[in-house]
Each structure stands twice: as structure tokens, then as C-alpha cells.
Design an enzyme around this catalytic site. Structure first.
Site, short mmCIF file in Angstrom:
data_model
loop_
_atom_site.label_atom_id
_atom_site.label_comp_id
_atom_site.label_asym_id
_atom_site.label_seq_id
_atom_site.Cartn_x
_atom_site.Cartn_y
_atom_site.Cartn_z
CG HIS A 61 3.88 32.94 -2.10
ND1 HIS A 61 4.88 33.51 -1.33
CD2 HIS A 61 4.50 32.19 -3.03
CE1 HIS A 61 6.05 33.12 -1.78
NE2 HIS A 61 5.86 32.32 -2.82
CG ASP A 62 4.27 36.13 1.28
OD1 ASP A 62 4.88 35.17 0.75
OD2 ASP A 62 4.48 37.33 0.98
CB THR A 63 -1.35 33.92 4.26
OG1 THR A 63 -1.84 33.72 2.93
CG2 THR A 63 -1.09 35.40 4.46
#
Ligand SMILES: *[C@@H]1O[C@H](CO)[C@@H](O)[C@H](O)[C@H]1NC(C)=O
Ligand SMILES: *[C@@H]1O[C@H](CO)[C@@H](O)[C@H](O)[C@H]1NC(C)=O
Ligand SMILES: *[C@@H]1O[C@H](CO)[C@@H](O)[C@H](O)[C@H]1NC(C)=O
Ligand SMILES: *[C@@H]1O[C@H](CO)[C@@H](O)[C@H](O)[C@H]1NC(C)=O
Length: 562
Positions: free
Chosen positions: A204-206
Site C-alpha cells: 500500500h505505502d510501497t
């Protein structure tokens, strides 16, 4: 009297599958699960289900990632090529996975829902479950973010249901992910596992590459642990596509684990997040949540015969010969339900003292008289001496019980049909003769080297046409006779060829004289040029390995058995 078990002198009774190509090796099943039997509830297809959800990636992009792209190629794994997420954004997809619908959740904001979930169904049947969430602090803590935003509540659907959070015992089943390894070590991994990686690990954040690398490092060592792997069905999937524009919401999904016993590498069944529920419900007979789980497609965990292992099916349908006529004297295996030499018909079934005609091993390719193929005649041949059948033809009949079928009336009907003198026994007895295997070497060799089916019955106790209609369409549309007058207008029923066409499965009807499928209006619509091909095309296609998935071969109607 031992009856002639299956002499049906009717339209189409001898069929052989002459070619099957096996697509891949059958994998070795894993060892049975070695656990305290009291603790686990055995499932039909697996004893444990694990779902691991990654984030926001289109199917094609996930597949490009080497680890994800290769997962389906392994033993005890299969890639699901047509798996759809439910909606956008993340949260309603997670809700759907345990609830069966999105419950009106449209956004990622904290949701507070009170309704039944898979937890209720599992607990009704005493099946253990846990939600493992990375960087979650435990105790049903409802914060949307924890541990510097590594944990996100929207990815852990269990905490959004008051039916779970208001129950301390249930709360205790939502745990920090670090507990998984303790549970593995204690051989106490629950039977339903929902694993939520943190916002970096899930991509998600990567990005997808990071998620795939995390998955590899997470999964590989644990796949070696029998307390996690044995008879377990593990689903790896993504919550939704990255691309919101696509209606399909096509996401990557793969099944892996000791319970996956597929010989194919890919499975194109139409799965979705609702398949999770359906699969789990069916495995333990849990009933349903009455939502989208009801009609979802459950995951296929084991090879289911034809669809999986066979690349080509070739069906050759011959004419007018019963099982016992062809194979009654195939004696290479005692398992074959054939003839013993003691089977006979009386010349007159009402007169036990009339002459007995034995079924002997001297059939000829062309009999002097064609047996009557009409339904009334066949009813008499197979031994229905119904009070209403006072003579042939035109009497009422059926339905009949299996043990009424004595196969006793072939001789009597032959005499009647062709007005043969009862003193002309050699001519009469053709009707129940069987082939000497030496006279039909091809059929005999096929049976010896492959498989033979000795309980295959024609659909209609009658002539060619209704039986061929059944073979292609599962109904003759009421037709009980061979009525050439109906060929031109054609029959309206849907055929297997239409179903194959709908499913994108290739087929051809190869023929020497006439393609039997041409009598169907719906086959005509599918087109003649590509699908109806002369027999020389069959030989060429077989030689070059370009046969369609389903071939139906109509030999010339004048060919005799060999
Ligand atoms: C977050 O969770 C992971 C996996 O459970 C763990 O290894 C890590 O120590 C946790 N905390 C932080 C700050 O990364
Ligand atoms: C068959 O046998 C029955 C009983 O003996 C007799 O009534 C009948 O006439 C016989 N039928 C023929 C065709 O000989
Ligand atoms: C049946 O054969 C007999 C003897 O050959 C003959 O007399 C009779 O006319 C034939 N019956 C029919 C209906 O052909
Ligand atoms: C099959 O039976 C039908 C109907 O009696 C007959 O017209 C046809 O010639 C038979 N075909 C073969 C190959 O024996």
C-alpha cells in the site's frame, strides 16, 4: 435364466473415447495432517484456510513480478486467472470477504457494523479462527492507525463489526501478527486464518515489488512448517485493482498449500472475494450468510477429472451395435460384464418349452436382417412383457424397473418383424450373436490398452436420431424416431457445442458422410465453415497436434465394426 445383460439392438450404443491427452503429471498428495484430532474439524477439501491480502495492484502488474508470477507453477499451487475484487476502495473489499456484501461501506473511514459474518458460521461449527494483523496492538483497539501508521484498521475487517468487538472471546482472536509463529510452534494455528500485512508489506505505502518480496520472505519458511502447511488452502490475493477505471477489477490470486492438488497451472473459473466465503462454507457445511456468498464460485482444490487433466476429447460414435454384440466375449479381464455362453432367448417368451437360442461368438459384420429399432420393438427386445403390450407395434409402455429388463425378447421380436420361420434358427440367431474378438481387432485392442465402459446405455430405447440428439443436446426435443423429414427445418434445442462456444472451448464435428450436428438450428448459427470438417481434416489435425478441445467424429454410416 441369466439374461442377456445389455443387448440393445438400437440406434447408437457403442461409443469409445479413443484419445485423451494428459496435460501434466499428477502431483503426489501430501501426508495426512498429524494433529490432535480433537482440536480440528475435518473439512471436505482442506483442514485450514489462510487468506493473505495484498494491496492495490492490477492483475497484469502482479503477474510481472517474478515471485508472484511463478507461484502457480509450483507443486500444490495454482494461479487463478479470473479473480475479481468487489469494488473500490480498499475497505469494502475487506468487509465483503467476511460479510458477503459491502454492507453499504463505500469509503475507507472507520466503520461500525453489526451483522453476522463468517465468524458466526465458523463458531457455530466450532471451527477456530484468528485475524492476524501486523503492527496491531491487540485488545480490540479501534484506532484507525497504529504503530506509526503501519497498521490500518480498514484492512482488518473484524474490528469493524460490533458482533465481534463486543464479545471478549472474539476480540481475543484478533491478534498481532507476531503470534502466528507461536501458534505454529505450538501446533495451534486456527482453522481459519485472515492475515493482514502492514501498510509497507502489503504494497500500500510501497509497491508491488516490495509486497512480493515481503510475501516471499514471509511465506517460504512457513510453507515448510507442517503445522501451517499440511492440508491447508492458502489464498494470496490483492484487495482491488490499482486502476479504478476498469470495470472488471481483475486482481491476482493464487492458491497454494498442502490441500491444493491440481495438475494444472492455471484455473480460469470466475472467482471473486466472495469465493472465500463460499469455499469455507462448503468445506465445513457451514450454511451461508445469505449474501453474495450464496452464488459465488468455490475454489477448486482437487483435479476434477476431464476439465483439468485432459486436453482433448475425441468422441467417435458408431452405429447400431450393443455392448454385448461388440464386447460380450472380451475375456481379457474378468471384471467385464459380458457374456458367459449360457445366455439365451426363447423363440416364444410365453412358452418356456419353446426353442432356446444361445448368444454365441460368431457375429458377422452384416446381418441378414436388421433388428427393428422402433421403441415398441426395443421394449419387447429388452424384455418388457407388459400386459398392455399385446403385440407390436403401438402399445403403451413404461416406466419400468431395472429388474424387469431381462433382455429376453430379441429373438421373438426378430421373428415377428421379418416373419421368419421358427425353423430357420440360423437366420434368427444373428440378432443375439456376439463378435469373436479376433474379428474386431481394433475395438479389442482399444479396450485392452485403454478403458472400456460396460454400463453405458443409449438414452432412448429406439433408433439413431433421438439418441444422437441426446448425445449432443441432452434432449431429443421429444423425438422418438428417426424422422428424416425433420432434418431440414432442424431441431431447436441448445447443444453442448453452444455451451462450449460460450465457454471459449474449441470444437469440431469431423465427418465422413454427414456431420450429425447439422440437424441443430443452434449449431447452424455457430457456423459451418470452421466447425464442421471432413474426416481428412481430422487426420491432419491429429497429426499436427491441432485438434480442438472437443472433437466429435461421425464415420460413414456404412462402415462396419472392426
Ligand atoms: C510491525 O510488524 C512487523 C510484523 O509483525 C514487525 O516485524 C515489526 O517489528 C513491527 N513494528 C515495526 C515498527 O515495524
Ligand atoms: C407362444 O406361446 C404361447 C403360450 O404357449 C401361445 O399361446 C402362443 O400362441 C405362442 N406364440 C406363437 C407365435 O407361437
Ligand atoms: C409370413 O410367412 C409365411 C410363411 O412363409 C407366409 O405364409 C405369410 O404370408 C407371411 N406373412 C406376412 C405378413 O408376410
Ligand atoms: C442402423 O439401423 C438403421 C435402422 O434400422 C439402418 O437403416 C442402418 O442401415 C443401420 N446402420 C448400420 C451401419 O448398420
Amino acid at each position: 435364466m441369466k439374461s442377456l445383460k445389455s443387448i440393445f439392438q438400437i440406434g447408437v450404443v457403442f461409443a469409445a473415447i479413443v484419445q485423451v491427452s494428459v496435460a501434466g503429471p499428477v502431483r503426489k498428495p501430501s501426508a495426512p495432517i498429524a494433529r490432535d484430532a480433537n482440536k480440528i474439524i475435518k473439512g471436505k477439501n482442506f483442514d485450514r484456510f489462510v487468506v493473505i491480502v495484498l494491496e492495490n495492484t492490477d492483475y497484469d502488474d502482479a503477474l510481472k513480478q517474478p515471485y508472484l508470477g511463478s507461484l502457480g507453477n509450483r507443486d500444490n499451487a495454482v494461479l487463478l486467472t479470473e479473480y475479481s475484487a468487489v469494488t473500490h476502495p480498499s475497505q469494502p473489499n475487506y468487509i465483503a470477504m467476511i460479510k458477503g456484501n459491502t454492507h453499504g461501506v463505500f469509503f475507507d473511514f472507520d466503520s461500525t457494523l453489526s451483522d453476522r459474518t463468517i465468524v458466526d458460521l465458523l463458531e457455530d461449527k466450532h471451527i477456530s479462527w484468528k485475524s492476524y494483523a501486523e503492527n496491531y496492538s491487540g485488545g480490540c483497539k479501534l484506532d484507525s492507525k497504529q504503530d506509526h501508521g503501519l497498521y490500518a484498521r480498514k484492512h482488518v475487517p473484524f474490528v469493524s463489526f460490533t458482533t465481534i468487538t463486543s464479545n471478549p472471546a472474539r476480540c481475543a482472536n484478533i491478534v498481532p501478527a507476531t503470534q502466528l509463529d507461536d501458534d505454529i510452534a505450538n501446533n495451534a494455528v486456527p482453522q481459519f486464518v485472515f492475515y493482514t500485512p502492514n501498510m509497507k508489506d502489503d504494497g500500500h505505502d510501497t509497491n508491488t515489488d516490495t509486497a512480493a518480496k515481503w510475501l516471499e520472505s514471509f511465506l517460504e519458511p512457513r510453507l515448510k512448517q507442517s503445522a501451517f502447511y499440511d492440508n491447508t488452502l492458502i489464498l494470496i490475493t490483492f484487495d482491488e485493482q490499482e486502476n479504478y477505471i476498469s470495470l472488471h477489477n481483475h486482481v491476482y490470486a493464487a492458491l497454494i498449500g498442502g490441500a491444493v492438488k491440481r495438475s494444472v497451472r492455471t484455473d480460469s473459473n470466475p472467482y471473486s472475494h466472495y469465493s472465500i466465503l463460499k469455499t469455507v462454507e462448503e468445506n465445513w457445511d457451514l450454511g451461508s450468510l445469505g449474501q453474495n456468498d450464496v452464488d459465488a464460485t468455490p475454489f477448486v482444490t482437487k483435479d476434477n477429472g476431464l476439465g483439468d487433466r485432459i486436453k482433448n476429447i475425441v468422441m467417435v460414435m458408431m452405429e447400431n451395435r450393443s455392448f454385448d454384440k461388440m464386447a460380450g466375449y472380451f475375456k481379457y479381464s474378468p471384471d467385464i460384464n459380458g457374456l458367459t455362453g449360457k445366455e439365451y432367448n426363447l423363440v416364444n417368451t410365453s412358452d418356456p418349452n419353446s426353442a432356446k437360442i444361445y448368444a454365441t461368438m460368431d457375429a458377422s459384420y452384416i446381418d441378414p436382417d436388421d433388428p427393428n429399432h422402433g421403441i415398441d420393438a426395443v421394449v419387447e427386445q429388452i424384455g418388457i412383457h407388459h400386459p398392455q403390450i399385446t403385440g407390436y407395434p403401438g402399445s403403451a409402455f413404461g416406466p419400468f424397473k431395472q429388474n424387469q429388463l431381462t433382455m429376453s425378447g430379441f429373438v421373438q421380436n426378430m421373428i415377428k418383424t421379418h416373419n421368419i420361420s421358427t425353423s430357420d434358427l440360423p437366420r434368427i440367431k444373428h440378432v443375439i450373436n456376439s463378435f469373436n474378438p479376433a474379428d474386431i481387432p481394433v475395438t479389442h485392442a482399444l479396450a485392452q490398452n485403454f478403458a472400456i465402459i460396460d454400463h453405458w446405455y443409449a438414452s432412448v430405447p429406439g433408433s439413431t436420431q433421438p439418441n444422437r440428439l441426446f448425445a449432443h443436446a441432452a434432449t431429443s426435443h421429444g423425438e422418438t424416431t428417426t424422422t428424416a423429414g425433420n432434418y431440414l427445418a432442424g431441431y431447436p434445442q441448445k447443444t453442448i457445442f453452444n455451451s462450449l462456444d460460450d465457454a471459449g472451448i474449441t470444437w469440431k464435428n469431423y465427418f465422413q458422410q454427414l456431420p450429425s450436428t447439422i440437424v441443430f438450428q443452434q449449431v447452424r448459427k455457430l457456423g459451418f465453415v470452421d466447425n464442421l470438417k471432413s474426416y481428412d481434416h481430422f487426420l491432419a489435425d491429429a497429426k499436427t497436434g491441432t485438434l480442438p478441445q472437443y472433437s466429435f467424429v461421425d464415420p460413414t454410416y456404412e462402415k462396419f465394426p472392426s
